[in-house]
Each structure stands twice: as C-alpha cells, then as structure tokens.
Design an enzyme around this catalytic site. Structure first.
Site, short mmCIF file in Angstrom:
data_model
loop_
_atom_site.label_atom_id
_atom_site.label_comp_id
_atom_site.label_asym_id
_atom_site.label_seq_id
_atom_site.Cartn_x
_atom_site.Cartn_y
_atom_site.Cartn_z
CE LYS A 66 -3.50 -2.12 2.31
NZ LYS A 66 -5.49 -1.55 3.24
CG ASP A 102 -8.06 0.22 3.54
OD1 ASP A 102 -9.02 -0.61 3.04
OD2 ASP A 102 -6.84 0.04 3.48
#
Ligand code: ATR
Length: 283
Positions: A66, A102
């Site tokens: 990420k 997220d």
C-alpha cells in the site's frame, strides 16, 4: 476488450477481492474481469506496469504494497494523501490515480450496516500503524465528540495525533479506563491471536467493539463481549472498501448487503476454520 481489474498483494491466494468484485459486476451488469496477482516482493511497480500494458484499467492493492502504491501514483485523492497509503489504483490517459477506500469502508460499515452513527460519539482507536492511519480522516469527517488514539508505543500515537490535529488525544493503554461508544481495534494484535492491554472499563452495554480483522472471533472481540459490549468484525469493512473502489472505477454503487451475507454464509457452511481463506485477515 473486456475491462480488466486486479488485486496485487504478497501473499494473495487468500484474497476475497476477486469474489467480491465478480459478485458486484454480476449484480450491476458491468462487463469486466477481476483477477488476483501475486507481485514479487521486489517487483510491485513492474507488475503494475505489465498489467497496465496488458490493458488493466484499475487495481486494488493489499499487504505489503500500500505504501509503494502511494509512491507509484502520480495523482492522489485527499484521503489517500492523509492515509499515506493507497489501496485503489485507476489507470487512465493521465497516468496512475491513487485512492484509499479503507476508511470510507469502515465508516460505511459502521453507519449503514451496523447502524452505529459516529457523529457526537466518543471513539477509541487502538493502534497507530498503517491500518489506524488509513481510517482517521474518514472517522474525523463524521464529527465524533472525541477521538483518542491509544498505542503500545505512545510516540507513534502522538505522531498521528499531530498529523491530523483536530484535538485528537494520544496515549498508551495504561490509565485509559472511561467508557467509549466505539472502540476500533486497528492493532495487529488480533493477527497474532493476542489481546491489546485494554481496560474492561472501556466497554459498556452501549459500546460497539469493532475489530478491523475478519474471519474469526478475536481475543479483542471476546474480551469486549465478556464485558457487555456489542461486537463486529471487519468483514463488512472489507466489502464496503471494495464497493467504494468499484464505484470509483465504474461509477455504479453495488448493493453490499447480499455480498456480505454470502461471505458470512460461505464461512458458516463449508470451510473448516484452519483452511478458511477468511482466517485472520485484514484488507
Ligand atoms: P498495520 O499496517 O497492520 O497497522 P503496523 O504499521 O506494523 O501494521 O502497525 C501495527 C500496529 O499494531 C501498531 O500500532 C502496533 O503497536 P506498536 O506501534 O507499539 O508496535 C500494534 N500491535 C501489534 N501487536 C500488538 C499487540 N500484541 N498488542 C498491542 N498492539 C499491538
């Protein structure tokens, strides 16, 4: 040519993202494919470049890439900038756009699926790593009454509090013993089957304890339940962050409820816990 999407990770075999996105595509009538790609640990950028050259339109990114995806993108959404990490990429003529869904996924699961409004609530966020950082901005956008970040290493919590401002309190777990409306476990403790050192006094019958891990009951959820709290695991967050990525790519919002229910049902029905791809995972 059918539009291609993928999730990049290492490992990746466990990923539920292909299942989720194929279900979304079927439900919304979108012509697209979605595959799981195991990128070499030292070859994330090359893997993405190959995928783009082969006609890839977008991708999800999971552990451990990420931060590399954040660096790779030439444009970033404000929420990706805040998160310091990217879990969703979109490829177009202008290059690589990086987003982070997220936090929006967590908020959607809390507010829409679990009916746990955040506005005016007292929230404790346990953990100060990448998972915690990714959700702070979207939680603050909901205007909680208070957000406290508690971490084993207090300095990491302090760094996040300074980064986000807004009067966030940072502390260790010691001495935290007043009740919260919502306690979110963003530590990696659950992945190791461990319990963060939380006081039982954080939990009441009005508390929701939320573990960002999904796939099995965690020591955190069992502890919170034993002290009267309602509990939820991170499966809804997983599906909601996927829905947010799907919306970015396709401009269509899938209905998440049947997909969440389907994944829970799969788990109850066939898979032995040891073999389950849902065993102890995070997005
Ligand atoms: P992630 O991207 O999953 O957040 P990370 O950046 O390595 O991973 O952060 C892990 C987080 O879990 C940290 O907040 C870590 O606490 P420290 O900063 O003190 O290391 C926390 N953590 C891991 N194991 C833990 C445990 N057994 N009890 C409490 N906190 C734990």
């Amino acid at each position: 040519m059918t539009d291609r999407y993928a999730v990049f990770g290492h490992p990746i075999a466990h990923s539920k993202s292909p299942l989720i996105h194929v279900a979304f595509a079927r439900q919304t009538g979108q012509a697209m494919t979605y595959e799981a790609i195991l990128a070499p640990l030292d070859g994330f950028a090359d893997s993405v470049a190959q995928f783009i050259a082969a006609g890839g339109r977008g991708a999800n990114v999971t552990v451990p890439f990420k931060e590399q995806a954040f660096a790779l993108a030439n444009r970033l959404s404000p929420r990706a900038e805040h998160a310091g990490a990217v879990n969703t990429l979109a490829f177009d003529a202008d290059g690589i756009f990086g987003d982070n869904t997220d936090g929006a996924g967590l908020v959607a699961d809390l507010v829409r699926n679990l009916n746990c409004g955040i506005a005016g609530k007292r929230i404790l966020l346990a953990g100060a790593g990448g998972a915690a950082r990714g959700v702070i901005g979207p939680l603050l956008d909901q205007h909680p009454a208070a957000l406290v970040i508690a971490n084993r290493t207090v300095s990491r919590a302090q760094e996040l509090a300074e980064l986000f401002g807004h009067g966030i309190r940072a502390c260790g777990f010691d001495g935290l013993d007043t009740p919260f409306d919502l306690v979110v476990n963003a530590t990696a403790a659950s992945l190791a089957g461990e319990l963060p050192p939380l006081s039982p006094r954080l939990f009441t019958a009005d508390t929701l304890a939320y573990d960002m891990m999904y796939g099995r009951d965690t020591p955190f959820l069992a502890f919170a339940r034993a002290h009267g709290a309602a509990t939820a695991d991170g499966l809804g967050m997983l599906v909601e962050q996927a829905a947010e990525a799907f919306y970015l790519w396709r401009g269509v919002r899938p209905d998440t409820a049947p997909v969440i229910a389907g994944l829970r049902q799969d788990r109850l029905e066939g898979e032995s816990l040891a073999a389950s791809p849902l065993r102890g995972l995070r997005t």
